[in-house]
Write a protein that holds these residues in place. Sequence first.
Motif, PDB file in Angstrom:
ATOM      1  N   SER A 310      48.713  19.088 -27.224  1.00 57.17           N
ATOM      2  CA  SER A 310      48.117  17.887 -27.507  1.00 57.17           C
ATOM      3  C   SER A 310      47.864  16.977 -26.666  1.00 57.17           C
ATOM      4  O   SER A 310      47.006  16.065 -26.450  1.00 57.17           O
ATOM      5  CB  SER A 310      48.685  17.210 -28.684  1.00 57.17           C
ATOM      6  N   SER A 314      44.015  15.561 -25.799  1.00 54.43           N
ATOM      7  CA  SER A 314      43.818  14.192 -26.184  1.00 54.43           C
ATOM      8  C   SER A 314      43.129  13.435 -24.715  1.00 54.43           C
ATOM      9  O   SER A 314      42.083  12.739 -25.076  1.00 54.43           O
ATOM     10  CB  SER A 314      44.913  13.491 -26.626  1.00 54.43           C
ATOM     11  N   GLY A 317      39.649  15.010 -24.397  1.00 52.50           N
ATOM     12  CA  GLY A 317      38.571  14.472 -25.560  1.00 52.50           C
ATOM     13  C   GLY A 317      37.926  15.838 -26.209  1.00 52.50           C
ATOM     14  O   GLY A 317      37.054  15.729 -26.845  1.00 52.50           O
ATOM     15  N   ARG A 319      38.549  19.005 -29.081  1.00 48.47           N
ATOM     16  CA  ARG A 319      39.072  18.922 -30.600  1.00 48.47           C
ATOM     17  C   ARG A 319      39.997  20.285 -30.966  1.00 48.47           C
ATOM     18  O   ARG A 319      39.277  21.278 -30.706  1.00 48.47           O
ATOM     19  CB  ARG A 319      37.909  18.551 -31.511  1.00 48.47           C
ATOM     20  N   ASP A 320      40.807  20.135 -31.598  1.00 45.63           N
ATOM     21  CA  ASP A 320      41.463  21.513 -31.939  1.00 45.63           C
ATOM     22  C   ASP A 320      40.730  22.125 -33.017  1.00 45.63           C
ATOM     23  O   ASP A 320      40.122  21.509 -34.075  1.00 45.63           O
ATOM     24  CB  ASP A 320      43.004  20.914 -32.638  1.00 45.63           C
ATOM     25  N   VAL A 322      38.002  23.289 -32.599  1.00 47.65           N
ATOM     26  CA  VAL A 322      36.495  23.470 -32.340  1.00 47.65           C
ATOM     27  C   VAL A 322      36.203  24.058 -31.074  1.00 47.65           C
ATOM     28  O   VAL A 322      35.449  25.013 -30.711  1.00 47.65           O
ATOM     29  CB  VAL A 322      35.957  21.945 -32.439  1.00 47.65           C
ATOM     30  N   HIS A 323      36.926  23.246 -30.005  1.00 51.38           N
ATOM     31  CA  HIS A 323      36.622  23.573 -28.597  1.00 51.38           C
ATOM     32  C   HIS A 323      37.755  24.708 -28.045  1.00 51.38           C
ATOM     33  O   HIS A 323      37.643  25.422 -27.336  1.00 51.38           O
ATOM     34  CB  HIS A 323      36.521  22.246 -27.420  1.00 51.38           C
ATOM     35  N   TRP A 357      30.972  22.256 -24.051  1.00 49.26           N
ATOM     36  CA  TRP A 357      31.619  20.901 -23.955  1.00 49.26           C
ATOM     37  C   TRP A 357      31.764  20.918 -22.427  1.00 49.26           C
ATOM     38  O   TRP A 357      31.340  19.662 -21.814  1.00 49.26           O
ATOM     39  CB  TRP A 357      33.153  20.831 -24.541  1.00 49.26           C
TER      40      TRP A 357
END
Length: 391
Positions: A310, A314, A317, A319-320, A322-323, A357
Amino acid sequence: MKILFVAPWIPSPERPRSLILLRMLAAEHEVRFLGLVRNSAERRLAAQLPVADPVLVDNSRLGSVARSFRSLLTGDSLQTGYADPAALVPRLRQEIASWRPDAVHFNVFRTAHLVEAAAPVPVVIDLDEFRSEYYAQLAAEGSNPLWRALGRIEQPRMRAREQRLVQAGVPIILSGPEVPGPPTPGTAVVRSPCDFPLRPPGQVAGPVVLFVGRLSYEANVVGLHWFVRSCWAQLRAAVPDVTLRVVGADPPRSVRALVGDGIELHANVPEVTPYYADATVAIAPIFRGTGIQLKMIQSLAAGVPTVTSSTVASRAGVRDGVHLRVADTPDEWVRAVRDLLTDSASANGMAAAGREWAVAEHGTEAVRQQLARAYGMLSAPRPQRDSPVGG
């Protein structure tokens, strides 16, 4: 614009951010380079830079270490002491007087002590990150007493200097958004460029878990040992034929000792691209550190399903779910890696989103626009100085 680019080293593939940002500036501006060199090999590297007639100042390793020890007594940052040979400031002033640049670009914190010497020429400094935060983490959580002592010494010195740069309104470039909280006034995000190739389809023989990183970097070694100690046996029980492939430069003895039980070590390889092409999952088990992990950017750009902490996610930027997958505890790590190894549909979807991303945030064109916006700060009104930069 005429830009004098000042670095405490020679930008190279081992320091890709410095090298690629230098290339970007040289493609659109008239750029002169001033940097430190330790030996003839670095002089040969300097000859390959995308600028004419680089200006080089000798900075022997022995002298650097001696100045760092002297900084213990003077109260200055050890980092800036390391990169402050006696000839540097006079040569900087000479280049400014003779070449008359429109701006001076300082590369990383090791050049922060030179800001005053550039006056009255406008300056921008690419700190990459507020590095004092890393030393605060090191002071609290370093892997041994020596690292913790270094953190306690260096953190307040670096932080004081960073604060003086902010108070003086010096434009500061960072490689990622500040976490947590709003951005510091006078800062701009210019992400590290990474046009890493998308791996060809259908090459993964798997199941292979890949760790890529400089193995002389303490946080990488600690994270890798944690993963092997806390997660590897459980993961092998869940996926018996899985391999952990460790790829990196200058592995210490403790990393070499990990080889066996499905763990491979590929040290000092000339190119990491083939290893991403063969990976099923990439991991970045980094729990202490600042900035954005290049290993995570590379794996996402290559289209490799990725698991990270995390802390790393974080700051970038991402996302868990998703990316990539985010995990912190051993059980979370085992479950996340296992799922990506065994559920190809989910893994492929996440890899595609991660690649998108990486290109949008770290591709050359995106970073070129970010760099142009950062240089726009040079013409913006400066805040009233609360205190001088020096001190």
